[in-house]
Design a protein around this motif. Structure first.
Motif, PDB file in Angstrom:
ATOM      1  N   UNK A  11       0.672  -1.106   0.173  1.00 21.83           N
ATOM      2  CA  UNK A  11       0.087  -0.153  -0.108  1.00 21.83           C
ATOM      3  C   UNK A  11       0.886   1.303  -0.258  1.00 21.83           C
ATOM      4  N   UNK A  12       1.772   1.078   0.625  1.00 26.12           N
ATOM      5  CA  UNK A  12       2.754   2.303   0.751  1.00 26.12           C
ATOM      6  C   UNK A  12       3.529   2.677  -0.591  1.00 26.12           C
ATOM      7  N   UNK A  13       4.109   1.510  -1.468  1.00 20.44           N
ATOM      8  CA  UNK A  13       4.254   1.700  -2.728  1.00 20.44           C
ATOM      9  C   UNK A  13       3.238   2.365  -3.775  1.00 20.44           C
ATOM     10  N   UNK A  14       2.054   1.837  -3.379  1.00 24.34           N
ATOM     11  CA  UNK A  14       0.839   2.483  -4.263  1.00 24.34           C
ATOM     12  C   UNK A  14       0.698   3.863  -4.089  1.00 24.34           C
ATOM     13  N   UNK A  15       0.683   4.318  -2.549  1.00 21.95           N
ATOM     14  CA  UNK A  15       0.501   5.731  -2.337  1.00 21.95           C
ATOM     15  C   UNK A  15       1.622   6.452  -3.208  1.00 21.95           C
ATOM     16  N   UNK A  16       2.963   5.876  -2.979  1.00 25.53           N
ATOM     17  CA  UNK A  16       3.936   6.794  -3.878  1.00 25.53           C
ATOM     18  C   UNK A  16       3.808   6.830  -5.431  1.00 25.53           C
ATOM     19  N   UNK A  52      -9.062   2.050  -4.911  1.00 22.20           N
ATOM     20  CA  UNK A  52      -9.746   2.734  -3.734  1.00 22.20           C
ATOM     21  C   UNK A  52      -8.803   4.039  -3.646  1.00 22.20           C
ATOM     22  N   UNK A  53      -7.513   4.032  -3.853  1.00 24.17           N
ATOM     23  CA  UNK A  53      -6.838   5.315  -3.483  1.00 24.17           C
ATOM     24  C   UNK A  53      -6.896   6.229  -4.378  1.00 24.17           C
ATOM     25  N   UNK A  54      -7.137   5.893  -5.773  1.00 21.18           N
ATOM     26  CA  UNK A  54      -7.497   6.557  -7.011  1.00 21.18           C
ATOM     27  C   UNK A  54      -8.737   7.171  -7.035  1.00 21.18           C
ATOM     28  N   UNK A  67      -6.871   9.559   4.634  1.00 21.29           N
ATOM     29  CA  UNK A  67      -6.455   8.724   5.643  1.00 21.29           C
ATOM     30  C   UNK A  67      -6.315   7.204   5.279  1.00 21.29           C
ATOM     31  N   UNK A  68      -5.354   6.559   5.404  1.00 17.90           N
ATOM     32  CA  UNK A  68      -5.489   5.153   5.014  1.00 17.90           C
ATOM     33  C   UNK A  68      -4.845   4.587   6.295  1.00 17.90           C
ATOM     34  N   UNK A  69      -5.608   3.519   6.747  1.00 21.07           N
ATOM     35  CA  UNK A  69      -5.068   2.815   8.060  1.00 21.07           C
ATOM     36  C   UNK A  69      -5.347   1.382   7.859  1.00 21.07           C
ATOM     37  N   UNK A  70      -4.444   0.425   8.240  1.00 22.09           N
ATOM     38  CA  UNK A  70      -4.406  -0.644   8.469  1.00 22.09           C
ATOM     39  C   UNK A  70      -4.555  -1.427   9.871  1.00 22.09           C
ATOM     40  N   UNK A  71      -5.318  -2.197  10.107  1.00 21.46           N
ATOM     41  CA  UNK A  71      -5.372  -2.524  11.674  1.00 21.46           C
ATOM     42  C   UNK A  71      -5.670  -4.302  11.621  1.00 21.46           C
ATOM     43  N   UNK A  72      -5.419  -4.766  12.385  1.00 24.35           N
ATOM     44  CA  UNK A  72      -5.528  -6.103  12.747  1.00 24.35           C
ATOM     45  C   UNK A  72      -6.580  -6.280  13.857  1.00 24.35           C
ATOM     46  N   UNK A  73      -7.513  -7.529  13.758  1.00 24.51           N
ATOM     47  CA  UNK A  73      -8.357  -7.911  14.756  1.00 24.51           C
ATOM     48  C   UNK A  73      -7.880  -9.467  14.835  1.00 24.51           C
ATOM     49  N   UNK A  74      -8.714  -9.957  15.710  1.00 25.50           N
ATOM     50  CA  UNK A  74      -8.025 -11.499  16.077  1.00 25.50           C
ATOM     51  C   UNK A  74      -8.065 -12.312  14.700  1.00 25.50           C
ATOM     52  N   UNK A  75      -8.999 -12.115  13.791  1.00 24.38           N
ATOM     53  CA  UNK A  75      -8.913 -13.077  12.706  1.00 24.38           C
ATOM     54  C   UNK A  75      -9.049 -12.488  11.577  1.00 24.38           C
ATOM     55  N   UNK A  76      -9.191 -11.176  11.309  1.00 24.92           N
ATOM     56  CA  UNK A  76      -9.147 -10.300  10.026  1.00 24.92           C
ATOM     57  C   UNK A  76      -8.363  -9.138  10.167  1.00 24.92           C
TER      58      UNK A  76
END
Length: 150
Positions: A11-16, A52-54, A67-76
């Motif tokens: 995702x960071x590469x795509x942002x760039x 999505x970013x475009x 804002x782009x946010x990545x988060x982990x949950x117990x299974x996702x």
């Protein structure tokens, strides 16, 4: 064609790679999230993040923040893209993933209305889901949820 790769780095590469588009509109992109590795189809998920970013860039007014946010949950893993989008109204939010549907006809020549349905299908193929939420202050959040691999 699944491989293990660093989703956050992708995702960071795509942002760039989209720098010119978001800098032309004087947008800031705030990325939050730790490195997360997934076992998935890298090319297909890359297309999801580009789309999505475009879209966030295209429909954000100048001088704003995405804002782009990545988060982990117990299974996702959840990946969210949030931006100000005055082009989308509450009655349109449920149709965003319909084929050929475009909320803003002034952008008609910039797309064919297949991007978000394609995003939805790719995420479903990965066992996940995607949803759109519109806040009262015209911020749209597109949230992708994919299973966390053991």
């Amino acid at each position: 064609n699944r491989t293990e790769f660093n989703l956050s780095e992708q995702i960071r590469i795509i942002i760039g790679s989209l720098y010119q588009k978001w800098s032309d509109k004087n947008l800031d992109i705030v990325f939050e999230g730790n490195d997360i590795f997934v076992y998935a189809n890298k090319e297909m998920l890359g297309q999801v993040w580009v789309n999505l970013l475009d879209n966030a860039i295209k429909f954000s007014p100048e001088n704003n923040i995405i804002n782009v946010c990545i988060d982990t949950e117990p299974e996702n893993i959840t990946i969210s893209f949030k931006n100000l989008s005055e082009a989308i109204t509450p009655d349109q939010i449920d149709r965003l993933f319909d084929k050929f549907y475009q909320t803003d006809q002034s952008h008609y020549t910039n797309g064919n209305g297949l991007g978000l349905p394609m995003v939805k299908r790719i995420i479903e193929l990965h066992g996940g889901s995607v949803k759109a939420d519109l806040s009262d202050d015209s911020y749209i959040t597109l949230t992708v949820t994919v299973p966390l691999n053991d």
